[in-house]
Design an enzyme around this catalytic site. Structure first.
Site, PDB file in Angstrom:
ATOM      1  CG  ASP A  20      26.034  10.068  -0.977  1.00  0.00           C
ATOM      2  OD1 ASP A  20      26.574  11.600  -0.943  1.00  0.00           O
ATOM      3  OD2 ASP A  20      25.589   9.889  -0.041  1.00  0.00           O
ATOM      4  CB  CYS A  22      25.384  14.800   8.622  1.00  0.00           C
ATOM      5  SG  CYS A  22      25.857  15.127   6.545  1.00  0.00           S
ATOM      6  CG  ASN A  37      19.390  18.858  -0.356  1.00  0.00           C
ATOM      7  OD1 ASN A  37      18.645  18.041  -0.658  1.00  0.00           O
ATOM      8  ND2 ASN A  37      20.622  17.613   0.840  1.00  0.00           N
ATOM      9  CB  SER A  39      13.530  12.564   2.469  1.00  0.00           C
ATOM     10  OG  SER A  39      14.184  13.921   2.520  1.00  0.00           O
ATOM     11  CB  ALA A  92      19.649  14.542   8.699  1.00  0.00           C
TER      12      ALA A  92
END
Lengths: 476, 476
Positions: B309, B44, B331, B40, B42
């Site tokens: 993805d 980005c 999400n 989990s 990020a």
């Protein structure tokens, strides 16, 4: 050749209509009567002129008389329309001591609104202002400027400026203590403007919260922020009157009996539509007191239109007439009416009452229906949720708390409105809610909108989506 | 007691599904297998970790193993699912040298995607990175840090960090010249990250513009801004291979024959879904190569779902399957599938391909269909207009040029997509367009949306409305 398209009022709605009519039908005669000297100026920019962020009054003009002329508009400043005869299809115009009748083919009433101050006794005292119009703005900034630094030219008003009033205030010792009466958006913006001049500011509000149209969550955030910014808040205090000495304001007296010595006062307790001109005509007003119009801005009388702060429009949620004088609807309605008069029938579009206001570092936005009673009148059972979420990914520098309220109808899940407050790109996010509202989305549909995500700009779940998620959960 | 809900992959989609399933049905057994050690995190945010704006890798984790445990998730890190048997309703798991069969009641494939680098020969050389995963990000920042300042603890990775790789790069002299191969959003964000370390940056892009998914207007603005920021642009140059010496990258060689000596390279030429696990199973892939799913994220096999993805979703404009790996849809789909598996059937919602990217001071956003060919395939005759307008009222300080492109179908006037670029609250405005797209609005309807106006935040006609006005005009 038909009689001209006559526009009464040379501000946003009137000049948008005139311009668009001529773009749609370049052969049409378009006459605009403006009783004052100023045309097409940005009301919403005046607090920032007083503050000094906007340097010159001229900067606030979006169209000059010369530009209006280039567009082919027959613009007559200093021309007051004093009567309308819808049978004869004429208006009576007073200018320079003479009076004449002007026939019209189509007529647009775009007379705007005026600041209400009558309920406050003493509002005509010297040192009391309402901030409605550029001359008011000029007078306030002149007053705030130390006399040895004052120069009427620096106001940048050019010909239209009423220099005598500006000179009067420019010669005075600047106020040390200012009362702002009314904490609507003009009041809140003016607090920020006064603060830039280092005066002691007292903000009076009859109800317990500022910017009531923005709902409780925004009101609470603004309250805290104003207090932290050093503004003295007198909420729940109704101002009864302003007392003066030698004609100049000297004291605010509240209904509660409490008093405050002041050097100046700004009264921002509301505005009312300028409908006097229509008294005795068959042009019908709506329940709000503003002119009733249809989907294309037509009044009850053929070929007579109304737009801007003088007119009602249709509410996007209720479909009912509503009066909410704001900049975009005025421009949009004017433009649509110009197209219609020019031969291309165009709806003015509904309004959602979408508004934004800045209070120092706080950005606030609102749209639609936030009030339970208002919702009930329209047949909705309002459910509301308020959340606070980050404006950016939590790990990215600059992420700021953003508080979003969304409201919905319990039975249908339809979105009814929303508000937002925060310091980082908060106000602009209200446009997402306004668009969802305009498209008639349910909260469940809003929750599934594919909004953008990038750590510097928005977290994975934008605060608007977080609010939709929570409200949707409470509707289930 | 039914067999557990088995989730393959412990990232955004997988853990959103696991969490939501347990909130919906607290009695359900939920097992998540993650082959690596990180969960989990990020994706980005990784460029901003490399840049140094995000201090520690741990800051990028949105859920810790302990929090997963608190939610009742049976999380097994270091557990690789190596086979799926949809007849037996089991998955084969390898962990710690042993293999076991895990029965499932419901199965979610959330295996994500991997960075593609194979087309570039030499991608496995030392000093070549793809920025996919936190270990890559740690290695890059370690390499950029001078050895005498490097401390593996300062990366803040904790237990999951592969310290040997970080130590390897931390001991090396930092690169002076870096090639970024591919100017998609990862490439552009990494350029900004490298720039913070004062290295000489060369950006290679096969096509003539960066961020092609954002359209021409954004690409042109980013090109100019990158150039002004001192980045050397090699656009229209296809990188053929990376040459090395002693196993370390030394040179970029282009198809044109031109060469450049470099110390490091970042390959960001795309990603591909991790579908290997499904080879030989009846779970169908879509045309894109990602897993085909229905409106609730179900694959072609009963009780087998896919999200994130690795999966296709439905495009909001075309209604057709599309693959566009992005954070929010992952999400959202995970969460919806978790609800469905938990007994509350929930659609995953369509995607619009809404994305935002920051390039130094430029904020970019895009949504929907911007490409004429793509529109034609979907049966639309794409019309496009690009305008530049102010982000605030022109007289208000800080107003910045904002360029908006909107696209529409010529026949129906339906909005198809949009992009935006500017320096002041630009990217976030794409949410307005995304919402209009999600609500199926025409351009004429978008033009009539009642968006907010306040001089510090938006002009009377927001740039999005200006674009709608112009595009609507060209549709008439």
């Amino acid at each position: 050749m038909s009689d001209p398209f006559v526009v009464v009022g040379g501000d946003a709605a009137g000049l948008s209509a005139a311009s668009k009519c001529l773009r749609t039908d370049p052969d049409r005669d378009v006459v605009v009567f403006e009783k004052g000297e100023w045309i097409s100026y940005a009301h919403c920019g005046t607090p920032y002129f007083v503050k000094g962020e906007v340097d010159r009054l001229e900067d606030l003009l979006s169209l000059s008389p010369a530009e209006a002329d280039e567009r082919g508009i027959d613009l007559r400043r200093g021309h007051a329309v004093v009567a309308v005869d819808t049978d004869a299809r004429t208006v009576t115009v007073e200018a320079g001591g003479t009076t004449f009748e002007q026939p019209y083919g189509d007529l647009l009433i775009a007379t705007g609104a005026h600041a209400v101050s009558e309920p406050i006794e003493g509002s005509s005292l010297d040192g009391v202002f309402t901030l409605h119009g550029l001359d008011h703005a000029a007078a306030i900034r002149a007053y705030l400027t130390p006399p040895d630094e004052f120069d009427v030219e620096s106001l940048g008003g050019g010909d239209p400026l009423d220099e005598s009033v500006a000179e009067h205030y420019g010669a005075m010792t600047p106020p040390e203590t200012v009362a702002v009466v009314g904490a609507g958006y003009v009041g809140v913006e003016m607090v920020e403007a006064f603060d830039a001049w280092d005066v002691d500011i007292h903000l009076f509000q009859r109800s317990g919260r500022p910017v009531p149209a923005f709902g409780e969550a925004v009101g609470d955030a603004v309250t805290e922020h104003l207090r932290e910014s050093g503004v003295t808040l007198h909420f729940g205090e109704e101002v009864a009157r302003l007392d003066g000495a030698d004609g100049h304001v000297q004291r605010v007296v509240c209904e509660s009996g409490s008093e405050l010595a002041v050097d100046a006062a700004l009264v921002g307790i509301g505005i009312a539509p300028n409908t006097d001109l229509l008294e005795g005509t068959p042009v019908e007003l709506g329940e709000s007191g503003a002119v009733a119009t249809d989907a294309c801005g037509r009044t009850s009388v053929e070929d007579v239109y109304a737009a801007g702060d003088v007119a009602e429009m249709s509410h996007v949620v209720t479909g009912e007439p509503t009066w909410g004088p704001l900049g975009l609807p005025a421009n949009r309605a004017g433009r649509a009416i110009g197209a219609t008069v020019g031969g291309d029938q165009t709806p003015v579009g509904p309004v959602a009452g979408t508004a934004m206001v800045k209070a120092f570092d706080l950005e606030c936005g609102r749209t639609g229906i936030l009030d339970r009673d208002r919702a009930r009148e329209a047949g909705f059972d309002l459910v509301s949720e308020t959340i606070t979420a980050g404006s950016r990914s939590g790990y990215y520098p600059g992420a700021a708390e953003t508080t979003v309220t969304l409201t919905a109808d319990r039975d249908t899940g339809r979105l009814l409105g929303g508000s937002i407050v925060g310091t980082d790109r908060a106000a602009i996010r209200i446009d997402t809610v306004a668009t969802a509202l305009g498209a008639d989305l349910t909260v469940a549909e809003l929750e599934r909108q594919d909004l953008g995500y990038a750590p510097p700009f928005s977290p994975v779940w934008d605060p608007v989506l977080v609010a939709a998620k929570v409200l949707n959960g409470s509707l289930e």
